[in-house]
Write an enzyme that holds these catalytic residues in place. Sequence first.
Site, mmCIF file in Angstrom:
data_model
loop_
_atom_site.group_PDB
_atom_site.id
_atom_site.type_symbol
_atom_site.label_atom_id
_atom_site.label_comp_id
_atom_site.label_asym_id
_atom_site.label_seq_id
_atom_site.Cartn_x
_atom_site.Cartn_y
_atom_site.Cartn_z
ATOM 1 N N PHE B 50 0.842 -1.367 -0.015
ATOM 2 C CA PHE B 50 -0.025 0.234 -0.082
ATOM 3 C C PHE B 50 0.964 1.172 0.066
ATOM 4 O O PHE B 50 1.942 1.246 0.626
ATOM 5 C CB PHE B 50 -0.906 0.117 1.222
ATOM 6 C CG PHE B 50 -1.957 -0.903 1.237
ATOM 7 C CD1 PHE B 50 -2.726 -1.099 0.331
ATOM 8 C CD2 PHE B 50 -2.151 -1.940 2.461
ATOM 9 C CE1 PHE B 50 -3.947 -1.854 0.097
ATOM 10 C CE2 PHE B 50 -3.437 -2.572 2.535
ATOM 11 C CZ PHE B 50 -4.237 -2.615 1.264
ATOM 12 N N GLU B 51 0.427 2.392 -0.844
ATOM 13 C CA GLU B 51 1.239 3.424 -0.769
ATOM 14 C C GLU B 51 1.531 4.301 0.274
ATOM 15 O O GLU B 51 2.314 4.959 0.466
ATOM 16 C CB GLU B 51 0.245 4.326 -1.716
ATOM 17 C CG GLU B 51 0.636 5.638 -2.331
ATOM 18 C CD GLU B 51 -0.048 6.178 -3.166
ATOM 19 O OE1 GLU B 51 -0.759 5.644 -3.988
ATOM 20 O OE2 GLU B 51 -0.434 7.495 -3.112
ATOM 21 N N GLY B 52 0.253 4.112 1.304
ATOM 22 C CA GLY B 52 0.604 4.624 2.594
ATOM 23 C C GLY B 52 1.948 4.234 3.574
ATOM 24 O O GLY B 52 2.481 4.912 4.266
#
Lengths: 316, 256
Positions: B50-52
């Site tokens: 995930f980008e986060g």
Amino acid sequence: MVLDFVEARKQIEAKDHSMRDKLMPPEEAAKLVRDGDHMAIGGIMYSRTPMAMIREVIRRGVKGLTASRLLFSFESDMLFVAGSVDKAVTSWISMAVTWGVSKIMRNYVEGGKVKLEEWSHAGINLRYKAGAMGVPFLPTLSMLGSDLMKYNGAKEMDCPFTGRKLCLVPALYPDVAVIHVQRADRYGNVQVDGMPFADADLARASGRVIVTAEEIVSTDRIRREGDKTVIPFFCVDAVVEAPFGSYPHECPGLYQADYEHFHRYADTVAKKGVDGVKEYLQEYVYGPASYYDYLQKFHIANLMKNVGLSRRLVSD
Amino acid sequence: MPGYTTAELVTVMASRELEDRKTAFVGAGLPLISAALAQKTHAPDLTIIFEGGAVAPLIHPTLAPYSTNEARATRFALMVSSPSDLFNLLHRGYIDYGFLGGAQIDKYGNINTSVIGDFEHPKVRLPGSGGANDISSLCTKTMIVTHHEKRRFIEKIDFLTSPGYLAGGDSRRAAGLIFGKVDRLVSHLCVMDFDEESGVMRVKKLHPGVTIEDVLENTGFAPLVAEKLETTSPPTERELKILRELDPEGMYVPHA
């Protein structure tokens, strides 16, 4: 905003770097945000949003801000409708994918009331990183060939070492950063649990730094886990105690976002548009007489439910 | 009446395009469900990123994240890091797959998620790139996952947020995008790939009951058509069962 990295460095050199008590009430800390400032907002989307300080800034009637953030959720609606922000610098704005495109953002940007400067997510991260490093720019392999570069001020160059094409992003040196974290001591030694986002870079890049913390802990406690510290005291100008300071957004490890509140907010905006946000500001920002009057609006049972669900995340 | 919705069809078909033992940069919603479905069927060793900042989280169906940047997206992850660190990994070539949607898509797989109309005075301002530009610039293979409709698949997009093959031919490489490519498009009508030479979208597989005329009618430009068109097999009972368990309320992928 400071545009020149030399000026930005001089500003930091001139600051008091001593370890001194910086604990103050939110209304005192908010005075560090001035009309026309570039205000960098910590966290991302609806995680560790410095909501307590955003409400304070709105209440003070600060005007002409440029607000930057990796990704904005509906705190941008609040800042736009309150008339605090003229320009937003970011990679993405809306509540979250689930709730679709923000009507408020559309109204303000399409109506020309707010200018929106768009970067890729890597691009805006690197702008803060360059600011944190004290250099004028950083290269990336993102954004090349896109229309983003035509409008956001990124530049293309041939690498002086390899001859390859690079996209250069200019450093961001915000006037002030507002950051919400799990804990800090009264001197501004800051510890974060979970995703760190770009907060450490924001703190290093910005001229002034306001930190709100769920818990103010002793310096001894900080020292026991110095490896958890992401911002050292000398980067920080104000420390504010703010339990549930990100609410209704989340603070990882402590409480999840109040999604039911999100749904209600989205319904209100769908029905009433900008007027809905005005009502929201009246109820949640201008109305409550104190910090705790604000929390009272969410009811203890509801707050604790979201505390419980946050704990369930690591127990199930 | 098939026993599934178009969203379920797209999710299943996208999941089938993911190979096992690869890494995938996924967004919240349909892409996550699609990658999770692949993990539970043919690709148990697919790594979700995930980008986060989360690498290989264990997503709980009733605690699915609304965004890739929230605590739920980090549940029991092997690493919880920052977006900029994940963009480092993306630059370095560790991310095999990326998922994207888009308001406007052209025949070269370029995507617009920024504005309808003029950038400075938009008719419709959309949320923006987020990590989409980074994904399509740098993932080894980018997959576009979308509903198939004429107003979305258009000859000329208003703004190029995320690069596909740019103006086709060698233009992507010439712009400095020397890594990765837009590799696939999965819609509720078909699966497309891209002709390597021209960079133009090519219909490759039709979903059950869909004709090539259906695809062409719903596409606002002329795509290439593969010489041998394949037909996908419909979503299986097992795929649909797992899919519905992953999204019990049908919040991301509406149920039939």
